[in-house]
Scaffold this motif. Sequence first.
Motif, short mmCIF file in Angstrom:
data_model
loop_
_atom_site.label_atom_id
_atom_site.label_comp_id
_atom_site.label_asym_id
_atom_site.label_seq_id
_atom_site.Cartn_x
_atom_site.Cartn_y
_atom_site.Cartn_z
N SER A 5 0.84 -1.20 0.00
CA SER A 5 0.00 0.00 0.00
C SER A 5 0.88 1.25 0.00
O SER A 5 2.09 1.18 0.22
N ARG A 6 0.25 2.38 -0.22
CA ARG A 6 1.00 3.64 -0.24
C ARG A 6 1.63 3.92 1.11
O ARG A 6 2.78 4.37 1.19
N ARG A 7 0.92 3.60 2.19
CA ARG A 7 1.44 3.82 3.54
C ARG A 7 2.67 2.95 3.80
O ARG A 7 3.67 3.40 4.37
N GLN A 8 2.61 1.70 3.38
CA GLN A 8 3.74 0.79 3.58
C GLN A 8 4.97 1.22 2.78
O GLN A 8 6.10 1.13 3.24
N ILE A 9 4.75 1.72 1.58
CA ILE A 9 5.86 2.20 0.76
C ILE A 9 6.53 3.40 1.43
O ILE A 9 7.77 3.51 1.46
N ALA A 13 10.40 3.56 2.74
CA ALA A 13 11.28 4.59 2.20
C ALA A 13 11.92 5.41 3.32
O ALA A 13 13.12 5.72 3.28
N ILE A 14 11.12 5.75 4.35
CA ILE A 14 11.67 6.50 5.48
C ILE A 14 12.70 5.68 6.24
O ILE A 14 13.76 6.18 6.63
N ALA A 15 12.41 4.39 6.46
CA ALA A 15 13.35 3.53 7.17
C ALA A 15 14.67 3.39 6.41
O ALA A 15 15.76 3.48 6.99
N TRP A 266 5.38 3.38 14.96
CA TRP A 266 4.60 4.40 14.27
C TRP A 266 3.70 3.78 13.21
O TRP A 266 2.58 4.22 12.97
N GLY A 267 4.13 2.73 12.60
CA GLY A 267 3.33 2.05 11.60
C GLY A 267 2.41 1.00 12.18
O GLY A 267 1.89 0.15 11.44
N ARG A 271 2.21 -6.07 9.51
CA ARG A 271 3.00 -6.97 8.68
C ARG A 271 2.75 -6.66 7.21
O ARG A 271 1.70 -6.15 6.82
N LEU A 272 3.71 -6.95 6.41
CA LEU A 272 3.58 -6.73 4.97
C LEU A 272 2.97 -7.93 4.26
O LEU A 272 2.84 -7.94 3.05
#
Length: 382
Positions: A5-9, A13-15, A266-267, A271-272
């Motif tokens: 999902s967009r949130r997971q991406i 990316a931040i990590a 924060w997330g 799980r992915l």
Amino acid sequence: MMRLSRRQIVILAIALGAMILLTLLLAPMGSDRQSASTYSRAPDGYGAWYASMQQQGKDVKRWQQPTDALFQPNSKTDEADPTPNRKILLPKTPITFLRIGKDLELSAASEAWVKQGNVLVLVGAIVDASVTQAPFTSDMASPGGIVRIATSRRYRPSSDSAAILQDSFGTVVWQKTLGKGRLISVITTHLAANAYQDFRANYELLAKIVTEPGYPVWVDEYLHGYKDSEEQNNPASEANLFSYLMRTPLSLLAIQAIALLLLLIWGQNRRLGLPERIETPTLNNSEAYIQALAGVLHKAGGSEFVLETLGKAEQLEIQKALGLGTIPLSIDDLIAAWLQQTGQPTAPLQALLRTAARHRRVSETELSQWLATMNTVRSQLS
């Protein structure tokens, strides 16, 4: 295929960006000083060698005091030390003092100390050694086996020096008598580093060098920034404890782990998705090779190669079964021995051996008949 999902991406990316930034900003500094330390588990460290010496019960210890306290015990080396009543525990001489580092040299104080009857081993000695035509990675023979050396530099020992490890290009390890003691020099710093754990002869060579004199072995760790308990209790040293920890790889790993943990919280620790297992088909390498070779021979019509190769192998197996050794006999001698020991008809054996000895190409039908004859001979022999 799993889709993010967009949130997971965004989280990933931040990590990834945070880890890259921390790696660039907090990369360990000053690691060259810890290189070749017996506390180090890095490829250029000597932790594995030191552990092997302890496992063998060798008298080996770490020296974590200034070398002046060893080489010049009667000098006033502690006047600048603010710690009151500081005691330097000197080992009983004679000893073997091992120093591992880059561009180590013999000072006037250490030379006088060696002449008193001690042994000084410099692994990574700075000497007048030139680059030769030797390959950078060389395997040298030693009493303990093959020693791997990673340097093209070689030393030409003087008349008062004796080579310990050398090849046709020059010397890598040598010793020199100074007064009542000895100086042993090694060109390369990585003679028995952790990276050479598969070359046990490297470890055994260094162990033999330091233990052969029969003295207690002390390894200089003060050279790599490690201090004894007296130094650690010094307030001046405690002020630099945080800066020292920041120079170690552990600080970087800890900060990265904390950053990743915060991102997971924060997330909401989502799980992915479950990993998809991909079953890898098993491959029989021998069977694949045989099939490939058979395909090539079939296309090339190489039946004579098959007859010759299998015929020789089968003849040797028959000879060994009859107790006739592995040296190929003539067909007539083998047939005679066959008849005498087995009492079986000789026609199948003659057809098997004489067809293979003709060195001519046969048809697929004839080749199949020849293989059937081979099975017949095997059944008669058993």
